[in-house]
Motif scaffolding. Structure first.
Motif, PDB file in Angstrom:
ATOM      1  N   SER A 177      12.256 -14.683 -28.644  1.00  0.00           N
ATOM      2  CA  SER A 177      11.923 -15.164 -29.983  1.00  0.00           C
ATOM      3  C   SER A 177      11.586 -14.056 -30.966  1.00  0.00           C
ATOM      4  CB  SER A 177      10.735 -16.131 -29.900  1.00  0.00           C
ATOM      5  OG  SER A 177       9.603 -15.472 -29.345  1.00  0.00           O
ATOM      6  N   ASP A 206       8.853 -14.959 -22.221  1.00  0.00           N
ATOM      7  CA  ASP A 206       8.960 -14.749 -23.665  1.00  0.00           C
ATOM      8  C   ASP A 206       9.509 -15.972 -24.389  1.00  0.00           C
ATOM      9  OD1 ASP A 206      11.503 -14.602 -22.677  1.00  0.00           O
ATOM     10  OD2 ASP A 206      12.079 -12.802 -23.768  1.00  0.00           O
ATOM     11  N   ASP A 263       8.994 -14.772 -35.617  1.00  0.00           N
ATOM     12  CA  ASP A 263       8.998 -15.988 -34.812  1.00  0.00           C
ATOM     13  C   ASP A 263       8.315 -17.154 -35.517  1.00  0.00           C
ATOM     14  OD1 ASP A 263       6.365 -15.182 -34.632  1.00  0.00           O
ATOM     15  OD2 ASP A 263       6.453 -14.659 -32.508  1.00  0.00           O
ATOM     16  N   ASP A 295      12.805 -18.875 -21.653  1.00  0.00           N
ATOM     17  CA  ASP A 295      12.529 -17.512 -21.217  1.00  0.00           C
ATOM     18  C   ASP A 295      13.829 -16.732 -21.074  1.00  0.00           C
ATOM     19  OD1 ASP A 295       9.864 -18.079 -21.121  1.00  0.00           O
ATOM     20  OD2 ASP A 295       9.821 -18.442 -18.958  1.00  0.00           O
ATOM     21  N   ARG A 324       1.712 -16.672 -20.081  1.00  0.00           N
ATOM     22  CA  ARG A 324       1.759 -15.282 -19.639  1.00  0.00           C
ATOM     23  C   ARG A 324       0.539 -14.976 -18.777  1.00  0.00           C
ATOM     24  NH1 ARG A 324       3.748 -12.581 -25.440  1.00  0.00           N
ATOM     25  NH2 ARG A 324       5.690 -13.809 -25.581  1.00  0.00           N
ATOM     26  N   GLU A 351       3.878 -21.899 -29.757  1.00  0.00           N
ATOM     27  CA  GLU A 351       3.254 -21.200 -28.645  1.00  0.00           C
ATOM     28  C   GLU A 351       4.326 -20.601 -27.756  1.00  0.00           C
ATOM     29  OE1 GLU A 351       1.010 -23.632 -26.028  1.00  0.00           O
ATOM     30  OE2 GLU A 351       2.521 -25.215 -25.910  1.00  0.00           O
ATOM     31  N   SER A 352       3.950 -19.506 -27.098  1.00  0.00           N
ATOM     32  CA  SER A 352       4.862 -18.845 -26.180  1.00  0.00           C
ATOM     33  C   SER A 352       4.777 -19.481 -24.803  1.00  0.00           C
ATOM     34  CB  SER A 352       4.523 -17.356 -26.081  1.00  0.00           C
ATOM     35  OG  SER A 352       3.306 -17.179 -25.367  1.00  0.00           O
ATOM     36  N   SER A 353       5.653 -19.051 -23.920  1.00  0.00           N
ATOM     37  CA  SER A 353       5.533 -19.437 -22.518  1.00  0.00           C
ATOM     38  C   SER A 353       4.232 -18.874 -21.946  1.00  0.00           C
ATOM     39  CB  SER A 353       6.724 -18.897 -21.724  1.00  0.00           C
ATOM     40  OG  SER A 353       7.933 -19.471 -22.165  1.00  0.00           O
ATOM     41  N   ALA A 360      -1.048 -17.613 -23.125  1.00  0.00           N
ATOM     42  CA  ALA A 360       0.057 -17.753 -24.067  1.00  0.00           C
ATOM     43  C   ALA A 360      -0.369 -17.325 -25.474  1.00  0.00           C
ATOM     44  CB  ALA A 360       0.547 -19.195 -24.088  1.00  0.00           C
ATOM     45  N   TRP A 388       9.577 -19.659 -26.406  1.00  0.00           N
ATOM     46  CA  TRP A 388       8.855 -20.010 -27.628  1.00  0.00           C
ATOM     47  C   TRP A 388       9.142 -21.464 -27.973  1.00  0.00           C
ATOM     48  CZ3 TRP A 388       5.113 -17.455 -29.980  1.00  0.00           C
ATOM     49  CH2 TRP A 388       4.768 -17.739 -31.299  1.00  0.00           C
ATOM     50  N   ASP A 418      -3.399 -14.027 -29.838  1.00  0.00           N
ATOM     51  CA  ASP A 418      -2.692 -13.265 -28.809  1.00  0.00           C
ATOM     52  C   ASP A 418      -3.754 -12.696 -27.880  1.00  0.00           C
ATOM     53  OD1 ASP A 418      -1.296 -11.485 -27.220  1.00  0.00           O
ATOM     54  OD2 ASP A 418       0.001 -10.783 -28.845  1.00  0.00           O
TER      55      ASP A 418
END
Length: 642
Positions: free
Chosen positions: A107, A237, A144, A226, A271, A267-269, A275, A239, A310
């Motif tokens: 993203s 990564d 993004d 991802d 991590r 939101e991201s995947s 996220a 999104w 983040d």
């Protein structure tokens, strides 16, 4: 979702890719001597002369005919986006030959004009209907989070070269002006959906009203899976984003009113450390008035709220409010534009695992005033004198002048030259950033970090020698002073400072061949050379490398051809040279899309990205996610209108 175990395929050479693309387009074109009308492709019905009359404002505060603009301007039209199956702003910007666009991960993107391409690029100003979308955190764009629906876009004006005298600090290497369609110029509604091996999404929009007062609303969902890692497996990564928005327009006599806004959640995947989560909304208002003597003014205000968490870096809450007034009039040979504005930002941040901003809270204030005079020196000669005073909370008042001279030769076209001063003002990341999140610090913000300065000279030529051919060529030279680097500071920390100087120069150009109701072919190139070096003092070898990992050469070719009355084939190829440090190999990307229009407001498309390349990287790793690679993927899309 990509197969992480897929092996790297052989890369196609530029010549092979170009010949293959030509074959795709030549076959149907040869078989269709009398192409019919594509019911949705109304823009393609227009000649290059019509397109040259399109007014653009990205290069200055004044509306100019594209053909008369004394700047390097490329326009991406809404039908260009639709024909190529574009679904995101960074992918749309790949169509501009005067931009470099690299995908960082699923993203994330790096976008630049004339070099300095990094994850946190900060020398390119991006506007959406006059609202700047760069963040005061680092002076760049969170790509993004910029998800304007393609169906809403009227055009994208891409100006390479400085626009600081018109738009202020950060418009150092270019300006991207995204213009959406007025609600009163649209009717009915639309719904669309798309899916590929790496993403899927859907959107819907509806217009209420008439040609004097109208409201348009939309909702949009997009999910990016991802991505694939170079060594196999997947990166965390992905999104997911949901967004809603509206635009209301009203015309009453000599007044035009616009109120528009958007709200999103993303939101991201998941991590390792959590996220990345984002929430944002904005509200923007315009009041435009035209007087009987031909003069006009515009009052523009906006609110912009961004919350981004983040866990690895920082958690930030940014609130921005701005108000600006612009007046334009004609007095004999002088076309005078002047204006002034204020902007206030309240920023609250809290430390992440790796970094913090100190102090955590700041209230930042900016103010500006500008005047621009376009002088007709004769029937073929014009002079633009622009001056802007920009006051920022870090360095005080910056003086941003620009001089542009345009000459129309007897045989037609435009020859222009420009000399400008632009600055990239400090951001919170320059002054307040600390790594790690707790002392002792390894990297610390520089209290004395000053503005980065660019002195830019340009020489350009634009001509339309026939009704079906348009040409543009620009050569440029940017001299930089005080680019960001580092030096030893108290307590052993490496302090951010102005440490790099040097020059970037090159050439950019494009050509467009268009036969209305038949086909279009466009080609472009960008050649870039850099000579950056450390200023006298402490050696910081990484400082020069950190100014951007840019290819010396890139070119693109795109084409569209009608097949009967209801079908169209479009293809797009681009070559990007190798990145020097760290090294990333060159690559060729070829995309193609076939579309079918069964009814006046319905379209079905199927296409492929990276037709001849199973896998390639576009940039070095960022954000600790590993080296991403992007490969061949098939996509389908459907649009319904009513």
């Amino acid at each position: 979702m990509r197969n992480g175990s897929e092996k790297r395929g052989r890369r196609a050479s530029p010549a092979v890719a170009l010949l293959a693309m030509a074959g795709l387009l030549a076959a149907p074109g040869a078989a269709t001597a009398d192409t019919g009308r594509d019911a949705l492709d109304d823009l393609l019905e227009r000649s290059l002369e019509d397109l040259a009359d399109v007014e653009v404002t990205g290069g200055s505060r004044r509306a100019h005919r594209l053909e008369d603009s004394a700047a390097s301007v490329f326009v991406i039209h809404r039908d260009d986006l639709r024909r190529h199956g574009i679904r995101s702003l960074p992918e749309a910007l790949r169509l501009a030959p005067n931009l470099a666009v690299a995908r960082l991960h699923a993203s994330g993107y790096a976008v630049s004009a004339r070099g300095m391409k990094t994850e946190l690029g900060n020398k390119l100003l991006v506007l959406i209907d006059g609202r700047p979308v760069y963040t005061p955190l680092f002076g760049g764009v969170l790509w993004d989070m910029q998800a304007v629906p393609v169906e809403e876009i009227e055009r994208i004006e891409v100006v390479s070269g400085p626009g600081a005298a018109a738009w202020g600090a950060n418009a150092v290497n270019g300006v991207i002006n995204i213009v959406t369609r007025p609600a009163i110029e649209t009717a009915g509604g639309w719904a669309n959906a798309w899916a590929s091996g790496e993403e899927h999404g859907a959107g819907v929009g509806q217009v209420f009203g008439d040609d004097t007062a109208a409201l348009r609303i939309y909702a949009r969902h997009r999910r990016v899976d991802d991505g694939a890692a170079a060594g196999g497996g997947e990166l965390a990564d992905g999104w997911r984003q949901q967004q809603v928005g509206f635009r209301a327009d009203r015309v009453r006599g000599a007044d035009e009113f616009t109120l528009q806004g958007d709200a999103l959640r993303a939101e991201s995947s998941p991590r390792v450390f959590g996220a990345v989560e984002s929430r944002a909304w904005n509200l923007s208002a315009h009041w435009r008035h035209r007087r009987d003597d031909g003069s006009r003014w515009n009052l523009h205000g906006y609110l912009d709220v961004v919350d981004r968490d983040d866990p690895l870096v920082i958690r930030d809450r940014m609130r921005i409010a701005a108000l600006e007034f612009v007046h334009e009039s004609q007095r004999g040979a002088h076309r005078l534009t002047w204006g002034a504005g204020l902007r206030v930002a309240h920023d609250d941040s809290s430390p992440g695992l790796l970094a913090q901003l100190d102090p955590g809270h700041r209230t930042l204030r900016w103010a500006h005033a500008f005047v621009a005079d376009q002088i007709a020196l004769g029937p073929r000669l014009s002079l633009d004198l622009d001056l802007r005073l920009d006051h920022n909370p870090w360095t005080g008042t910056e003086v941003l002048p620009s001089l542009r001279l345009g000459w129309r030769p007897p045989e037609g076209g435009l020859v222009w030259a420009a000399l400008s001063r632009a600055v990239r003002a400090p951001s919170r990341f320059d002054r307040d950033f600390h790594f790690p999140a707790q002392p002792p610090y390894v990297i610390a913000g520089g209290a004395g970090f000053d503005s980065e300065v660019a002195i830019v000279s340009e020489l350009g030529w634009r001509r339309r020698p026939t009704d079906w051919l348009a040409l543009s060529l620009t050569v440029f030279h940017h001299r930089y002073e005080g680019l960001r680097g580092g030096e030893p500071g108290p307590g052993g920390a490496f302090v951010i400072a102005n440490r790099v100087e040097g020059a970037v120069w090159g050439a950019e150009g494009w050509a467009t061949v268009r036969l209305p109701r038949r086909w279009e072919l466009a080609a472009g190139f960008l050649e870039l050379r850099k000579d950056l070096r450390l200023m006298p003092g402490f050696p910081d070898p990484a400082a020069v490398r950190d100014q951007g990992n840019d290819p010396e050469t890139q070119w693109l070719l795109r084409a569209s051809v009608g097949v009967g009355e209801r079908q169209r084939l479009a293809a797009f190829a681009r070559y990007v040279g190798a990145l020097p440090d760290p090294h990333v190999p060159s690559y060729v990307q070829v995309d193609a899309r076939w579309s079918f229009v069964p009814g006046p407001r319905t379209e079905f498309g199927i296409g492929v990205r990276n037709l001849f390349d199973a896998r390639h990287a576009e940039h070095q790793p960022v954000g600790g996610l590993g080296t991403p690679e992007f490969g061949r993927t098939v996509f389908v899309d459907l649009r319904l209108g009513w």
